[in-house]
Each structure stands twice: as structure tokens, then as C-alpha cells.
Design a protein around this motif. Sequence first.
Motif, PDB file in Angstrom:
ATOM      1  N   ILE A 197      72.035  19.540 -45.763  1.00  0.00           N
ATOM      2  CA  ILE A 197      71.402  18.128 -45.224  1.00  0.00           C
ATOM      3  C   ILE A 197      71.976  16.940 -45.951  1.00  0.00           C
ATOM      4  O   ILE A 197      72.353  15.729 -45.714  1.00  0.00           O
ATOM      5  CB  ILE A 197      69.902  17.798 -45.610  1.00  0.00           C
ATOM      6  CG1 ILE A 197      69.509  18.407 -44.698  1.00  0.00           C
ATOM      7  CG2 ILE A 197      69.425  16.475 -44.910  1.00  0.00           C
ATOM      8  CD1 ILE A 197      68.167  19.129 -44.209  1.00  0.00           C
ATOM      9  N   GLU A 198      71.881  16.409 -47.100  1.00  0.00           N
ATOM     10  CA  GLU A 198      72.565  15.732 -48.322  1.00  0.00           C
ATOM     11  C   GLU A 198      73.236  15.626 -48.503  1.00  0.00           C
ATOM     12  O   GLU A 198      74.157  14.367 -48.258  1.00  0.00           O
ATOM     13  CB  GLU A 198      71.676  15.518 -49.674  1.00  0.00           C
ATOM     14  CG  GLU A 198      70.265  15.844 -49.071  1.00  0.00           C
ATOM     15  CD  GLU A 198      68.974  16.378 -50.673  1.00  0.00           C
ATOM     16  OE1 GLU A 198      70.382  16.547 -52.067  1.00  0.00           O
ATOM     17  OE2 GLU A 198      68.092  16.106 -50.851  1.00  0.00           O
ATOM     18  N   ARG A 199      74.127  16.753 -48.572  1.00  0.00           N
ATOM     19  CA  ARG A 199      75.918  16.869 -48.663  1.00  0.00           C
ATOM     20  C   ARG A 199      76.766  16.633 -47.304  1.00  0.00           C
ATOM     21  O   ARG A 199      77.880  15.800 -47.627  1.00  0.00           O
ATOM     22  CB  ARG A 199      76.541  17.818 -49.722  1.00  0.00           C
ATOM     23  CG  ARG A 199      75.794  17.787 -50.904  1.00  0.00           C
ATOM     24  CD  ARG A 199      77.011  19.106 -51.570  1.00  0.00           C
ATOM     25  NE  ARG A 199      76.692  20.409 -51.083  1.00  0.00           N
ATOM     26  CZ  ARG A 199      75.519  20.597 -51.344  1.00  0.00           C
ATOM     27  NH1 ARG A 199      74.045  20.630 -52.283  1.00  0.00           N
ATOM     28  NH2 ARG A 199      75.392  21.967 -50.346  1.00  0.00           N
TER      29      ARG A 199
ATOM     30  N   VAL B 137      68.615  19.744 -29.943  1.00  0.00           N
ATOM     31  CA  VAL B 137      68.598  18.299 -30.473  1.00  0.00           C
ATOM     32  C   VAL B 137      69.373  17.215 -30.748  1.00  0.00           C
ATOM     33  O   VAL B 137      68.488  15.358 -31.440  1.00  0.00           O
ATOM     34  CB  VAL B 137      70.403  19.162 -31.419  1.00  0.00           C
ATOM     35  CG1 VAL B 137      70.221  17.708 -32.843  1.00  0.00           C
ATOM     36  CG2 VAL B 137      69.843  19.971 -32.725  1.00  0.00           C
ATOM     37  N   GLU B 138      70.197  16.640 -29.806  1.00  0.00           N
ATOM     38  CA  GLU B 138      70.682  15.065 -29.690  1.00  0.00           C
ATOM     39  C   GLU B 138      69.175  14.392 -28.594  1.00  0.00           C
ATOM     40  O   GLU B 138      68.422  13.831 -28.669  1.00  0.00           O
ATOM     41  CB  GLU B 138      71.398  15.228 -28.172  1.00  0.00           C
ATOM     42  CG  GLU B 138      72.761  15.908 -29.416  1.00  0.00           C
ATOM     43  CD  GLU B 138      74.604  15.082 -28.408  1.00  0.00           C
ATOM     44  OE1 GLU B 138      74.832  15.111 -27.467  1.00  0.00           O
ATOM     45  OE2 GLU B 138      75.788  15.198 -28.842  1.00  0.00           O
TER      46      GLU B 138
ATOM     47  N   VAL C 156      70.147  11.670 -31.693  1.00  0.00           N
ATOM     48  CA  VAL C 156      71.357  11.694 -32.464  1.00  0.00           C
ATOM     49  C   VAL C 156      72.183  12.687 -31.645  1.00  0.00           C
ATOM     50  O   VAL C 156      71.957  12.724 -30.609  1.00  0.00           O
ATOM     51  CB  VAL C 156      71.028  12.227 -33.878  1.00  0.00           C
ATOM     52  CG1 VAL C 156      69.602  11.573 -35.028  1.00  0.00           C
ATOM     53  CG2 VAL C 156      70.929  14.097 -33.717  1.00  0.00           C
ATOM     54  N   LYS C 157      73.259  11.506 -32.159  1.00  0.00           N
ATOM     55  CA  LYS C 157      74.906  12.616 -31.386  1.00  0.00           C
ATOM     56  C   LYS C 157      75.734  14.338 -32.508  1.00  0.00           C
ATOM     57  O   LYS C 157      75.564  14.013 -33.981  1.00  0.00           O
ATOM     58  CB  LYS C 157      75.981  11.475 -31.408  1.00  0.00           C
ATOM     59  CG  LYS C 157      75.386  10.677 -30.427  1.00  0.00           C
ATOM     60  CD  LYS C 157      75.447  11.352 -29.107  1.00  0.00           C
ATOM     61  CE  LYS C 157      75.699   9.787 -28.282  1.00  0.00           C
ATOM     62  NZ  LYS C 157      75.236  10.367 -26.740  1.00  0.00           N
ATOM     63  N   VAL C 158      75.489  14.547 -31.720  1.00  0.00           N
ATOM     64  CA  VAL C 158      75.497  16.261 -32.938  1.00  0.00           C
ATOM     65  C   VAL C 158      77.469  16.495 -32.551  1.00  0.00           C
ATOM     66  O   VAL C 158      78.240  16.102 -31.566  1.00  0.00           O
ATOM     67  CB  VAL C 158      75.457  17.562 -31.991  1.00  0.00           C
ATOM     68  CG1 VAL C 158      75.737  18.862 -32.565  1.00  0.00           C
ATOM     69  CG2 VAL C 158      73.768  17.112 -32.267  1.00  0.00           C
TER      70      VAL C 158
ATOM     71  N   GLY D 262      77.483   7.641 -38.643  1.00  0.00           N
ATOM     72  CA  GLY D 262      76.463   6.785 -38.235  1.00  0.00           C
ATOM     73  C   GLY D 262      75.296   7.252 -38.007  1.00  0.00           C
ATOM     74  O   GLY D 262      74.215   6.966 -38.004  1.00  0.00           O
ATOM     75  N   PHE D 263      74.770   8.590 -37.698  1.00  0.00           N
ATOM     76  CA  PHE D 263      73.575   9.340 -37.923  1.00  0.00           C
ATOM     77  C   PHE D 263      73.319  10.008 -38.576  1.00  0.00           C
ATOM     78  O   PHE D 263      74.390  10.294 -39.404  1.00  0.00           O
ATOM     79  CB  PHE D 263      73.612   9.905 -36.455  1.00  0.00           C
ATOM     80  CG  PHE D 263      73.926   9.461 -35.604  1.00  0.00           C
ATOM     81  CD1 PHE D 263      73.363   9.139 -34.694  1.00  0.00           C
ATOM     82  CD2 PHE D 263      75.047   9.541 -34.317  1.00  0.00           C
ATOM     83  CE1 PHE D 263      72.809   8.461 -33.096  1.00  0.00           C
ATOM     84  CE2 PHE D 263      75.198   8.928 -33.078  1.00  0.00           C
ATOM     85  CZ  PHE D 263      73.844   8.014 -32.979  1.00  0.00           C
TER      86      PHE D 263
END
Length: 82
Positions: A16-18, A39-40, A45-47, A69-70
Motif C-alpha cells: 500500500i505504502e510503496r 473497487v472504482e 478511485v481509478k484503477v 493521483g489516487f
Amino acid sequence: MVLLYPITTEKAVGMIERENKIIFVVEKGATKDQIRKEVEREFGVKVESVNTLITFDGRKKAFVKLKEGFSADDVAAKLKIA
């Protein structure tokens, strides 16, 4: 409901972080397109991409990379992971 639950291992939280990726366990018959759309829709969000694999114990994991950007951190916060 295609998404069953997120993976919360140390490695998954690191992704998640990296890498801006979240890992979900999904229904075995779910397609990448179905996973992307859910998920979107669920998280706004955009995948960028979805990669899947079936584990030895028969579960299907989806590695969902979000577009620039997400933030996967924001989605993780909604899921109460991080």
C-alpha cells in the motif's frame, strides 16, 4: 459482491505504502473487469491495473494498483487497515 475482504499482512501493508497497491481476496469466479469496476465504485478511485492469482488453498487474490493521483492509503483508511 465480488470483493470479499482485504489482506492485512505486513507485506500487503508495505505494498500500500510503496506501490500504491491493495490486495483483496475475491470470489473465485470474479473477472479482472468486475474487480476493477467494484473497487472504482466502492472507493471512488481509478484503477490502473488488476492482477490475480489463485493460492494453494483455493482463494483468489487480486492485486489492485491505483492510478497516479489516487492514494491506496486513503482506501486503506476507509477499510480500517492502516
